[in-house]
Motif scaffolding. Structure first.
Motif, PDB file in Angstrom:
ATOM      1  N   PRO A  77       0.845  -1.202   0.000  1.00 28.89           N
ATOM      2  CA  PRO A  77       0.000   0.000   0.000  1.00 28.89           C
ATOM      3  C   PRO A  77       0.875   1.244   0.000  1.00 28.89           C
ATOM      4  O   PRO A  77       2.107   1.169  -0.007  1.00 28.89           O
ATOM      5  N   ALA A  78       0.226   2.399   0.046  1.00 32.81           N
ATOM      6  CA  ALA A  78       0.976   3.651   0.157  1.00 32.81           C
ATOM      7  C   ALA A  78       1.818   3.619   1.429  1.00 32.81           C
ATOM      8  O   ALA A  78       1.411   3.036   2.448  1.00 32.81           O
ATOM      9  N   PRO A  79       3.003   4.203   1.420  1.00 31.84           N
ATOM     10  CA  PRO A  79       3.881   4.147   2.600  1.00 31.84           C
ATOM     11  C   PRO A  79       3.263   4.849   3.797  1.00 31.84           C
ATOM     12  O   PRO A  79       2.585   5.865   3.664  1.00 31.84           O
ATOM     13  N   ARG A  82       5.847   6.403   9.041  1.00 30.70           N
ATOM     14  CA  ARG A  82       7.156   5.892   9.448  1.00 30.70           C
ATOM     15  C   ARG A  82       7.977   5.490   8.222  1.00 30.70           C
ATOM     16  O   ARG A  82       9.170   5.792   8.136  1.00 30.70           O
ATOM     17  N   GLU A  83       7.345   4.805   7.272  1.00 28.80           N
ATOM     18  CA  GLU A  83       8.064   4.347   6.083  1.00 28.80           C
ATOM     19  C   GLU A  83       8.566   5.511   5.236  1.00 28.80           C
ATOM     20  O   GLU A  83       9.594   5.401   4.567  1.00 28.80           O
ATOM     21  N   LYS A  84       7.842   6.619   5.292  1.00 29.46           N
ATOM     22  CA  LYS A  84       8.271   7.789   4.527  1.00 29.46           C
ATOM     23  C   LYS A  84       9.597   8.346   5.029  1.00 29.46           C
ATOM     24  O   LYS A  84      10.292   9.053   4.296  1.00 29.46           O
ATOM     25  N   MET A  89      14.324   2.355  -0.549  1.00 30.11           N
ATOM     26  CA  MET A  89      14.244   0.941  -0.902  1.00 30.11           C
ATOM     27  C   MET A  89      13.986   0.035   0.294  1.00 30.11           C
ATOM     28  O   MET A  89      13.740  -1.164   0.121  1.00 30.11           O
ATOM     29  N   GLN A  90      13.982   0.587   1.479  1.00 28.65           N
ATOM     30  CA  GLN A  90      13.949  -0.244   2.680  1.00 28.65           C
ATOM     31  C   GLN A  90      12.713  -1.124   2.758  1.00 28.65           C
ATOM     32  O   GLN A  90      12.795  -2.311   3.089  1.00 28.65           O
ATOM     33  N   TRP A 109       9.652  -0.717  -6.521  1.00 31.38           N
ATOM     34  CA  TRP A 109      10.397   0.518  -6.266  1.00 31.38           C
ATOM     35  C   TRP A 109      10.297   1.497  -7.431  1.00 31.38           C
ATOM     36  O   TRP A 109      10.593   2.674  -7.302  1.00 31.38           O
ATOM     37  N   TYR A 110       9.833   1.016  -8.572  1.00 34.89           N
ATOM     38  CA  TYR A 110       9.665   1.905  -9.729  1.00 34.89           C
ATOM     39  C   TYR A 110       8.467   2.841  -9.591  1.00 34.89           C
ATOM     40  O   TYR A 110       8.195   3.649 -10.492  1.00 34.89           O
TER      41      TYR A 110
END
Length: 269
Positions: A77-79, A82-84, A89-90, A109-110
């Motif tokens: 899903p959308a980050p 925290r992921e942002k 690439m993590q 990742w594209y």
């Protein structure tokens, strides 16, 4: 002669012909699956393309007859917030395959080269940096022993419009409409330019892109699976000697009678 051949190719494939060939290819996928497990191979399949290009159906055709423990589909899903804050690439790398696994990224990742860039979810600098570093990262992935295959599904303007209209009017397809679909239709040429920049920067010798025409979904699925099988060398392993054991009567009892008082699903059909 050539004109007749072109007209023949443009015709929609008959379902019976499609299902026969799909069954044959899916049997080969089962052989590939056993080889991947036997050799401990690690494979990544990147599936990208325009919205409504047919990625979901193509992935289903690939995975419907094989084990989800081997062919693992990842559709993130959308980050999150925290992921942002993580390295870009993590969140993808934690889904990379272990030995005996094939990971299919339904978008990957594209995203940074496509939807994030076109819709303004990343900066110009982030986009440029991604295109610069991506080939180096993929070189590292391959050198680590992972087989990396990248597919771009290309649907025509006319066919994308038809599929979007079908999603709007068909209750069984409305779930496919995402908040990005309608802007994607409006920004056709922006996505085309983003695609061209992505291919120019990341279509490399070590990690090439394979463009799959997908106006005819049946042919696209067959062409995809056939090509995939050709890119991963494998051998058919001997069939295992499996014998069904007889049922033991030790501890036998009327196990069906004990279900008499349970709740059963009504048999309406």
């Amino acid at each position: 002669m050539a004109k007749s051949s072109k007209a023949e190719i443009s015709e929609k494939m008959q379902r019976k012909d499609y299902e026969k060939e799909l069954g044959r290819l899916q049997a080969e996928l089962c052989e590939l699956q056993e080889w991947v497990k036997h050799k401990g191979l690690r494979v990544i399949i990147v599936m990208e393309g325009r919205d409504a290009a047919g990625k979901g159906g193509t992935i289903r055709a690939l995975t419907e007859r094989v084990s989800p423990r081997v062919f693992r589909t990842v559709a993130l899903p959308a980050p999150s917030d925290r992921e942002k804050t993580q390295m870009y690439m993590q969140r993808y790398m934690q889904h990379f395959p272990a030995a005996g696994e094939i990971t299919i990224f339904d978008r990957s990742w594209y995203n940074r080269a496509g939807v994030e860039y076109v819709m303004g979810f990343c900066t110009e600098e982030q986009h440029d940096r991604f295109l610069q570093l991506c080939p180096e990262l993929e070189q590292y992935i391959i050198e680590s022993g992972i087989v990396l295959l990248k597919y771009w599904l290309e649907v025509s303007d006319k066919e994308q419009e038809r599929r979007f209209k079908a999603r709007i009017t068909d209750p069984l397809r409305q779930w496919k409409l995402s908040p990005m679909d309608l802007p994607a239709r409006e920004k056709w040429y922006a996505y085309s330019r983003a695609r061209d920049m992505m291919l120019d920067a990341t279509d490399t010798v070590h990690a090439p892109w394979y463009v799959l025409r997908s106006d005819d979904k049946k042919r696209a699925r067959l062409n995809f699976i056939s090509h995939l099988l050709s890119r991963i060398p494998y051998e058919k392993l001997p069939d295992p000697d499996i014998k069904l054991p007889k049922r033991s009567k030790k501890g036998a009892y009327d196990d069906q009678a004990t279900l008499a008082g349970r709740r059963f699903v009504p048999e309406r059909y």
